[in-house]
Each structure stands twice: as structure tokens, then as C-alpha cells.
Design a protein around this motif. Structure first.
Motif, PDB file in Angstrom:
ATOM      1  N   HIS A 189      40.135  45.023  39.380  1.00 44.09           N
ATOM      2  CA  HIS A 189      39.961  44.027  38.326  1.00 44.09           C
ATOM      3  C   HIS A 189      41.314  43.540  37.821  1.00 44.09           C
ATOM      4  CE1 HIS A 189      37.915  41.807  35.226  1.00 44.09           C
ATOM      5  NE2 HIS A 189      38.636  42.404  34.296  1.00 44.09           N
ATOM      6  N   ARG A 190      42.277  44.446  37.715  1.00 49.92           N
ATOM      7  CA  ARG A 190      43.606  44.077  37.249  1.00 49.92           C
ATOM      8  C   ARG A 190      44.266  43.096  38.226  1.00 49.92           C
ATOM      9  NH1 ARG A 190      47.320  48.819  35.362  1.00 49.92           N
ATOM     10  NH2 ARG A 190      45.889  48.619  33.642  1.00 49.92           N
ATOM     11  N   ILE A 191      44.075  43.313  39.518  1.00 47.08           N
ATOM     12  CA  ILE A 191      44.645  42.402  40.516  1.00 47.08           C
ATOM     13  C   ILE A 191      43.992  41.026  40.415  1.00 47.08           C
ATOM     14  CG2 ILE A 191      44.804  41.949  43.000  1.00 47.08           C
ATOM     15  CD1 ILE A 191      45.259  44.956  43.369  1.00 47.08           C
ATOM     16  N   GLU A 192      42.676  41.017  40.219  1.00 43.01           N
ATOM     17  CA  GLU A 192      41.980  39.728  40.082  1.00 43.01           C
ATOM     18  C   GLU A 192      42.458  38.977  38.839  1.00 43.01           C
ATOM     19  OE1 GLU A 192      37.527  37.807  39.584  1.00 43.01           O
ATOM     20  OE2 GLU A 192      37.710  39.900  40.202  1.00 43.01           O
ATOM     21  N   LEU A 193      42.592  39.673  37.716  1.00 44.20           N
ATOM     22  CA  LEU A 193      43.062  39.017  36.494  1.00 44.20           C
ATOM     23  C   LEU A 193      44.483  38.479  36.651  1.00 44.20           C
ATOM     24  CD1 LEU A 193      41.765  41.375  33.648  1.00 44.20           C
ATOM     25  CD2 LEU A 193      40.909  39.125  34.290  1.00 44.20           C
ATOM     26  N   ALA A 194      45.347  39.273  37.264  1.00 42.41           N
ATOM     27  CA  ALA A 194      46.726  38.828  37.469  1.00 42.41           C
ATOM     28  C   ALA A 194      46.768  37.623  38.409  1.00 42.41           C
ATOM     29  CB  ALA A 194      47.566  39.976  38.031  1.00 42.41           C
ATOM     30  N   ILE A 217      41.834  31.428  47.020  1.00 40.88           N
ATOM     31  CA  ILE A 217      41.730  32.881  47.047  1.00 40.88           C
ATOM     32  C   ILE A 217      40.300  33.230  46.662  1.00 40.88           C
ATOM     33  CG2 ILE A 217      42.568  35.053  46.088  1.00 40.88           C
ATOM     34  CD1 ILE A 217      45.166  33.491  45.399  1.00 40.88           C
ATOM     35  N   VAL A 218      39.659  34.070  47.472  1.00 40.32           N
ATOM     36  CA  VAL A 218      38.262  34.418  47.241  1.00 40.32           C
ATOM     37  C   VAL A 218      38.151  35.922  47.017  1.00 40.32           C
ATOM     38  CG1 VAL A 218      35.924  34.278  48.136  1.00 40.32           C
ATOM     39  CG2 VAL A 218      37.586  32.537  48.766  1.00 40.32           C
ATOM     40  N   PHE A 219      37.527  36.302  45.898  1.00 36.09           N
ATOM     41  CA  PHE A 219      37.259  37.698  45.584  1.00 36.09           C
ATOM     42  C   PHE A 219      35.762  37.956  45.651  1.00 36.09           C
ATOM     43  CE2 PHE A 219      41.295  37.168  43.253  1.00 36.09           C
ATOM     44  CZ  PHE A 219      41.976  38.287  43.697  1.00 36.09           C
ATOM     45  N   GLU A 220      35.400  39.193  45.923  1.00 33.91           N
ATOM     46  CA  GLU A 220      34.001  39.612  45.824  1.00 33.91           C
ATOM     47  C   GLU A 220      33.710  39.964  44.379  1.00 33.91           C
ATOM     48  OE1 GLU A 220      32.189  42.024  49.389  1.00 33.91           O
ATOM     49  OE2 GLU A 220      34.154  42.813  48.869  1.00 33.91           O
ATOM     50  N   ALA A 221      32.528  39.646  43.919  1.00 29.62           N
ATOM     51  CA  ALA A 221      32.110  40.019  42.564  1.00 29.62           C
ATOM     52  C   ALA A 221      31.541  41.433  42.614  1.00 29.62           C
ATOM     53  CB  ALA A 221      31.075  39.037  42.030  1.00 29.62           C
ATOM     54  N   LEU A 222      32.424  42.405  42.727  1.00 26.22           N
ATOM     55  CA  LEU A 222      31.990  43.795  42.857  1.00 26.22           C
ATOM     56  C   LEU A 222      31.659  44.379  41.487  1.00 26.22           C
ATOM     57  CD1 LEU A 222      34.644  45.053  45.415  1.00 26.22           C
ATOM     58  CD2 LEU A 222      32.263  44.469  45.866  1.00 26.22           C
ATOM     59  N   ALA A 223      30.571  45.129  41.422  1.00 28.72           N
ATOM     60  CA  ALA A 223      30.172  45.824  40.194  1.00 28.72           C
ATOM     61  C   ALA A 223      30.796  47.212  40.223  1.00 28.72           C
ATOM     62  CB  ALA A 223      28.662  45.889  40.094  1.00 28.72           C
ATOM     63  N   VAL A 224      32.057  47.299  39.802  1.00 27.05           N
ATOM     64  CA  VAL A 224      32.808  48.556  39.885  1.00 27.05           C
ATOM     65  C   VAL A 224      32.153  49.632  39.034  1.00 27.05           C
ATOM     66  CG1 VAL A 224      35.053  49.640  39.475  1.00 27.05           C
ATOM     67  CG2 VAL A 224      34.930  47.346  40.421  1.00 27.05           C
ATOM     68  N   ARG A 225      31.598  49.243  37.912  1.00 30.18           N
ATOM     69  CA  ARG A 225      30.947  50.226  37.037  1.00 30.18           C
ATOM     70  C   ARG A 225      29.758  50.881  37.751  1.00 30.18           C
ATOM     71  NH1 ARG A 225      30.027  48.379  31.139  1.00 30.18           N
ATOM     72  NH2 ARG A 225      32.237  48.781  31.187  1.00 30.18           N
ATOM     73  N   ASN A 226      28.995  50.085  38.485  1.00 26.93           N
ATOM     74  CA  ASN A 226      27.873  50.647  39.239  1.00 26.93           C
ATOM     75  C   ASN A 226      28.356  51.472  40.427  1.00 26.93           C
ATOM     76  OD1 ASN A 226      26.253  49.257  37.477  1.00 26.93           O
ATOM     77  ND2 ASN A 226      25.780  47.621  38.896  1.00 26.93           N
ATOM     78  N   MET A 227      29.450  51.017  41.052  1.00 26.08           N
ATOM     79  CA  MET A 227      29.974  51.730  42.214  1.00 26.08           C
ATOM     80  C   MET A 227      30.524  53.101  41.842  1.00 26.08           C
ATOM     81  SD  MET A 227      31.955  48.559  44.022  1.00 26.08           S
ATOM     82  CE  MET A 227      32.741  49.526  45.277  1.00 26.08           C
TER      83      MET A 227
END
Length: 195
Positions: free
Chosen positions: A77-82, A30-40
Motif C-alpha cells: 500500500h505504501r508503494i502504491e501511495l508513493a 502504471i496498473v496495480f491490483e486492488a488487493l485486499a491485504v487485510r483479508n489476505m
């Protein structure tokens, strides 16, 4: 009001747990993007109008606040952690990759061109003419980057993963691993035509 907030939080948590379970059971990688949600989701500052002293222009702050709310509502982020938590029990590998240029790179010829992204939904490569939905093209680029990173990490990634407790329910037709993807492209690299 607190009851409503608790119900929303519980639904988000349930959605993240169910999604993580499906991903971890059905796929090896499973591959996630390292998105900077705080900046977005950073706010837009109003700027002064040069023609009218004391008047400030909003600069799309209202539409930006709606976008921020939509981004934060999804709970990425919650989905990635889960998913990472569930993957420990199934032996699934979870990788996070740099999202730079994934939406501007053609997944066929690997040329990066900002002009290839015609709109939010259309990707048309200026080099080879490949046409695809922009999000599908970006997802393929993210998966390719994840497979490359997984293959480069090699056995070190696999050492820390637990063995699956229960293999019941895991599909026989699973996502190709990095080794399989590399094996499929090696004949092309050696000059042998692929059948």
C-alpha cells in the motif's frame, strides 16, 4: 528497540519513494491490483480435534503467520501511495484493477481455467497450450485490464493529471499507451492481417 523500528520504517519509506520515482518517470501507465491485504493477512483460527476433546489443531497457523509477516513487510500500500503521489508530478496515469481470475486467465486465448495454474510458478493453458511463468502471465493480464480501463475512461482520466514539470530523464521508448495498444489490434479485428 524504538531506534531499530524507526530505521526499518525509514528504509521502507525510502524504498517506496525510490520505486515510485522510477515507475512514474519511466512509464505513462502504471496498473496495480486492488488487493485486499487485510483479508489476505487474516489469522487462522485453531479448530477442535474431534477425536480428542480439549485438543485444538493449529491448521497451519504457524506457516500462515510467516506468510502474513512477509506480506505486511513488503508495504504494498505504501508503494502504491508513493507512486500515486509521484505520478501527479510526471503526468503518469495510475490505475487499480480487480485482481479476480488474473492468475487463472491465459493472456493469449483469454480462457479462464483453474487447472491451468499447475503450480505457484508454472502456467500451462488447458485450452491453447501456452506455457509461461505464472506471475508473468498474471502481470500481462493485469496490464491488459488496466489498458482497457484506461481506454474506456478516455479523456476524463487525462483531464485531472498535471502536466509534467520536468521531462528530462523520461525514456523515449516508453510503455505503449492504451490508444497505441488499441491501434495495434484494430487491423486484426477488421480482418486485415497484421504485418
Amino acid at each position: 528497540m524504538a531506534d531499530l523500528a524507526r530505521k526499518i520504517r525509514n528504509r521502507r519509506q525510502d524504498f517506496a519513494a525510490r520505486t515510485a520515482h522510477v515507475l512514474a518517470v519511466d512509464f505513462e501507465l502504471i496498473v496495480f491490483e486492488a488487493l485486499a491485504v487485510r483479508n489476505m493477512t487474516a489469522g487462522v483460527e485453531p479448530r477442535p480435534d474431534p477425536g480428542r476433546p480439549g485438543v485444538f489443531l493449529v491448521n497451519g497457523a504457524v506457516s500462515k503467520s510467516g506468510l502474513n509477516r512477509a506480506i505486511l513487510d513488503k508495504g504494498w500500500h505504501r508503494i502504491e501511495l508513493a507512486t500515486r503521489s509521484r505520478a501527479r508530478h510526471t503526468g503518469t496515469h495510475v490505475i487499480t484493477v480487480n485482481p479476480a481470475y488474473t492468475s487463472q486467465r491465459c493472456n493469449v486465448c483469454t480462457v479462464v481455467d483453474r487447472k491451468s495454474r499447475e503450480s505457484q510458478a508454472v502456467f500451462r493453458c488447458t485450452s491453447c497450450g501456452h506455457i509461461e511463468h505464472a506471475d508473468v502471465n498474471a502481470a500481462k493480464n493485469i496490464l491488459t485490464a488496466g489498458r482497457a480501463e484506461h481506454a474506456q475512461a478516455g479523456p476524463a482520466v487525462r483531464v485531472g493529471a498535471r502536466k509534467p514539470r520536468n521531462r528530462v530523464g523520461r525514456k523515449a521508448n516508453r510503455q505503449a499507451t492504451a490508444a497505441q495498444a488499441t491501434a495495434q489490434t484494430e487491423p486484426e479485428l477488421a480482418g486485415i492481417p497484421r504485418l
